[in-house]
Scaffold this active site. Sequence first.
Site, PDB file in Angstrom:
ATOM      1  CG  LEU A   9      34.770  38.019  41.754  1.00 41.10           C
ATOM      2  CD1 LEU A   9      35.794  36.957  42.151  1.00 41.10           C
ATOM      3  CD2 LEU A   9      33.415  37.723  42.384  1.00 41.10           C
ATOM      4  NE  ARG A  16      48.608  43.886  46.420  1.00 38.45           N
ATOM      5  CZ  ARG A  16      48.620  42.909  45.518  1.00 38.45           C
ATOM      6  NH1 ARG A  16      49.732  42.613  44.892  1.00 38.45           N
ATOM      7  NH2 ARG A  16      47.520  42.246  45.236  1.00 38.45           N
ATOM      8  CE  LYS A  23      42.105  46.172  43.047  1.00 40.46           C
ATOM      9  NZ  LYS A  23      43.067  45.054  43.112  1.00 40.46           N
ATOM     10  N   GLY A  78      37.634  35.712  50.429  1.00 41.45           N
ATOM     11  CA  GLY A  78      38.233  35.086  49.254  1.00 41.45           C
ATOM     12  C   GLY A  78      37.309  35.100  48.044  1.00 41.45           C
ATOM     13  CG  ASP A 103      41.819  43.400  40.055  1.00 37.63           C
ATOM     14  OD1 ASP A 103      41.444  42.525  39.261  1.00 37.63           O
ATOM     15  OD2 ASP A 103      42.530  43.151  41.046  1.00 37.63           O
ATOM     16  N   GLY A 140      48.134  33.394  39.852  1.00 40.86           N
ATOM     17  CA  GLY A 140      48.103  31.960  40.079  1.00 40.86           C
ATOM     18  C   GLY A 140      48.707  31.240  38.874  1.00 40.86           C
ATOM     19  CG  ASN A 227      46.857  43.543  42.188  1.00 41.48           C
ATOM     20  OD1 ASN A 227      45.640  43.448  42.332  1.00 41.48           O
ATOM     21  ND2 ASN A 227      47.575  42.589  41.640  1.00 41.48           N
ATOM     22  NE  ARG A 332      33.622  80.015  32.790  1.00 41.96           N
ATOM     23  CZ  ARG A 332      33.127  81.066  33.440  1.00 41.96           C
ATOM     24  NH1 ARG A 332      33.475  82.298  33.112  1.00 41.96           N
ATOM     25  NH2 ARG A 332      32.264  80.893  34.424  1.00 41.96           N
ATOM     26  CB  ALA A 379      41.277  94.504  20.726  1.00 44.99           C
TER      27      ALA A 379
HETATM   28  C1  UD1 Z   1      43.323  36.228  41.806  1.00 46.95           C
HETATM   29  C2  UD1 Z   1      43.416  34.733  41.566  1.00 46.95           C
HETATM   30  C3  UD1 Z   1      44.710  34.417  40.836  1.00 46.95           C
HETATM   31  C4  UD1 Z   1      44.753  35.200  39.553  1.00 46.95           C
HETATM   32  C5  UD1 Z   1      44.583  36.689  39.813  1.00 46.95           C
HETATM   33  C6  UD1 Z   1      44.470  37.444  38.520  1.00 46.95           C
HETATM   34  C7  UD1 Z   1      42.232  33.720  43.419  1.00 46.95           C
HETATM   35  C8  UD1 Z   1      42.357  32.985  44.709  1.00 46.95           C
HETATM   36  N1  UD1 Z   1      43.372  34.052  42.827  1.00 46.95           N
HETATM   37  O1  UD1 Z   1      44.400  36.582  42.653  1.00 46.95           O
HETATM   38  O2  UD1 Z   1      44.821  33.040  40.573  1.00 46.95           O
HETATM   39  O3  UD1 Z   1      45.965  34.955  38.887  1.00 46.95           O
HETATM   40  O4  UD1 Z   1      43.392  36.924  40.562  1.00 46.95           O
HETATM   41  O5  UD1 Z   1      44.346  38.812  38.777  1.00 46.95           O
HETATM   42  O6  UD1 Z   1      41.122  33.966  42.985  1.00 46.95           O
HETATM   43  N2  UD1 Z   1      37.687  39.800  45.763  1.00 46.95           N
HETATM   44  C9  UD1 Z   1      36.428  39.764  46.344  1.00 46.95           C
HETATM   45  N3  UD1 Z   1      36.291  39.171  47.561  1.00 46.95           N
HETATM   46  C10 UD1 Z   1      37.322  38.599  48.214  1.00 46.95           C
HETATM   47  C11 UD1 Z   1      38.590  38.633  47.613  1.00 46.95           C
HETATM   48  C12 UD1 Z   1      38.749  39.229  46.381  1.00 46.95           C
HETATM   49  O7  UD1 Z   1      35.467  40.264  45.790  1.00 46.95           O
HETATM   50  O8  UD1 Z   1      37.082  38.083  49.311  1.00 46.95           O
HETATM   51  C13 UD1 Z   1      37.835  40.447  44.461  1.00 46.95           C
HETATM   52  C14 UD1 Z   1      38.828  41.585  44.477  1.00 46.95           C
HETATM   53  O9  UD1 Z   1      38.164  42.817  44.721  1.00 46.95           O
HETATM   54  C15 UD1 Z   1      39.405  41.548  43.071  1.00 46.95           C
HETATM   55  C16 UD1 Z   1      39.288  40.084  42.686  1.00 46.95           C
HETATM   56  O10 UD1 Z   1      38.354  39.500  43.572  1.00 46.95           O
HETATM   57  O11 UD1 Z   1      38.658  42.302  42.152  1.00 46.95           O
HETATM   58  C17 UD1 Z   1      40.623  39.354  42.795  1.00 46.95           C
HETATM   59  O12 UD1 Z   1      41.077  39.440  44.121  1.00 46.95           O
HETATM   60  P1  UD1 Z   1      42.603  39.672  44.447  1.00 46.95           P
HETATM   61  O13 UD1 Z   1      42.765  39.686  45.902  1.00 46.95           O
HETATM   62  O14 UD1 Z   1      43.122  40.809  43.683  1.00 46.95           O
HETATM   63  O15 UD1 Z   1      43.171  38.291  43.897  1.00 46.95           O
HETATM   64  P2  UD1 Z   1      44.591  38.023  43.369  1.00 46.95           P
HETATM   65  O16 UD1 Z   1      45.492  37.830  44.523  1.00 46.95           O
HETATM   66  O17 UD1 Z   1      44.954  39.058  42.379  1.00 46.95           O
HETATM   67 CA    CA Z   2      44.216  41.148  41.666  1.00 47.44          CA
END
Ligand code: UD1
Ligand code: CA
Length: 448
Positions: A9, A16, A23, A78, A103, A140, A227, A332, A379
């Site tokens: 994902l 941030r 990111k 999400g 990430d 979470g 983050n 180089r 030299a």
């Molecule tokens: C998420 C988890 C949390 C966990 C944490 C660990 C959820 C709801 N929460 O929270 O329980 O402890 O990761 O790091 O999953 N992303 C998408 N599409 C979206 C939203 C996010 O692709 O619509 C991707 C982001 O780019 C990222 C990852 O999903 O790589 C996690 O998203 P992020 O917003 O960082 O979730 P957390 O709040 O860290």
């Molecule tokens: Ca995260």
Amino acid sequence: MPTATGIVLAAGKGTRMKSALPKVLHPLLGQPMLAYALEAMQQATGTQPIVVTGHGAEAVQQAFAQKAAFARQDPPLGTGHAVQAARTAVPEGTRWVLVSNGDMPLLTAATLRRLLEAQQAHDGPITMLTVEADDPRGFGRVVRFPNGRVQAIVEEADATEAQKRIRELNVGAYCFEAAWLWASLPKLPLSPKGEYYLTDLVGLAVSEGRSVQALRLEDPAEAIGVNTRVHLAEAAAALQQRIHRHLMESGVTLIDPARTYIEPTVRIGRDTVVWPNCYLRGTTEIGTGCEIGPNAYILDTRIGNGCRVFASVLEYAVLENHVDIGPFGHLRKGAHLAEGVHMGNFGEVKNSYLGPGVKMGHFSYIGDATIAENVNIGAGTITCNYDGERKHPTKIGKGAFIGSDTMLVAPVELGEGARTGAGAVVTKNVPPHSLAVGVPARVIRKLK
Ligand code: UD1
Ligand code: CA
């Protein structure tokens, strides 16, 4: 063989980071952060992972065109919504779906593999990765029933005070039974934040009377999620420690690991010693028994065995065995130093071959030159290789002796055993075994 597919994902905004760069493209020890998650996923499943992109999708896709398949999530609603967006890219016949956050660069292939194997042996639809930590970092929380079974994941924003005190955290890596996943994603409720949380699948499975398995992470460093730029630096430090440990265990001495930067792509042979303040980068390969540093910057360079590099910058160069360079040498692109070359103080070499045993002790520039074995470069010697429009070659024959402060005005050729006097400005070829002196240089003597 029923197959597993990995989804990474990476559609989130990464607000941030406060950056124009997505990111997951922020570099971590020389590679974009996402490269680590993709590599681990690829190794764990044996197939090309799918990256869910959204924010900065074009840039992410361009950076990893060969390394992944892509699914677009627009707008990002999400993590649950993100997995749903990847569905059409998941190959037919996929029985297990591994999901990780883009990430989390320290998560290893071995851990993802353990997650997959645990789920393959499990009769419930989900195996998730958890970690015990004192600092929850916004992760979470893993809520368990009194009997210890997993009940749900509660996001920090939605957690009660009591839940916030839970020390078991959701890492953000899961393995799902594919059929159950696809059937269940559309059932996810909208969270108070207006998102579809992947983490709500845990509560959903439990409400169906299915069991959710949690696998504890052995090394908490693997759970470092990035983050902010502060997290990025923490991830870099942890990754660097891992690389250092691996090198030391394989026979490399690091005098002061805390002051030594080594990218994961670098290879170093046994009994090589790396002194502090070295930056070893890219495809650099260093042989056995070398001494590197202190103070060296080495990028995409191949170094043989028994070499010594002291306070120098080496970029896109090749050093054969027993070469020594520095202090203050600069190699180089296209510099090739053959066996036993000695290059001392303040030398620069570009696009040139220095044959075996060539000595170049002090203050010289050699560009676009081919120098045969055992030539001595006095030299201050300079190849004047650029006339303002074009670059021109210089050739020097075996055993030639170039006097101090010689200007070699290219194109020019010096024969085997030729010599030049101090301060000579060589504008015409010098035949073998002849001595040329003066400005412009004239041959004044045959030496043989
Ligand atoms: C998420 C988890 C949390 C966990 C944490 C660990 C959820 C709801 N929460 O929270 O329980 O402890 O990761 O790091 O999953 N992303 C998408 N599409 C979206 C939203 C996010 O692709 O619509 C991707 C982001 O780019 C990222 C990852 O999903 O790589 C996690 O998203 P992020 O917003 O960082 O979730 P957390 O709040 O860290
Ligand atoms: Ca995260």
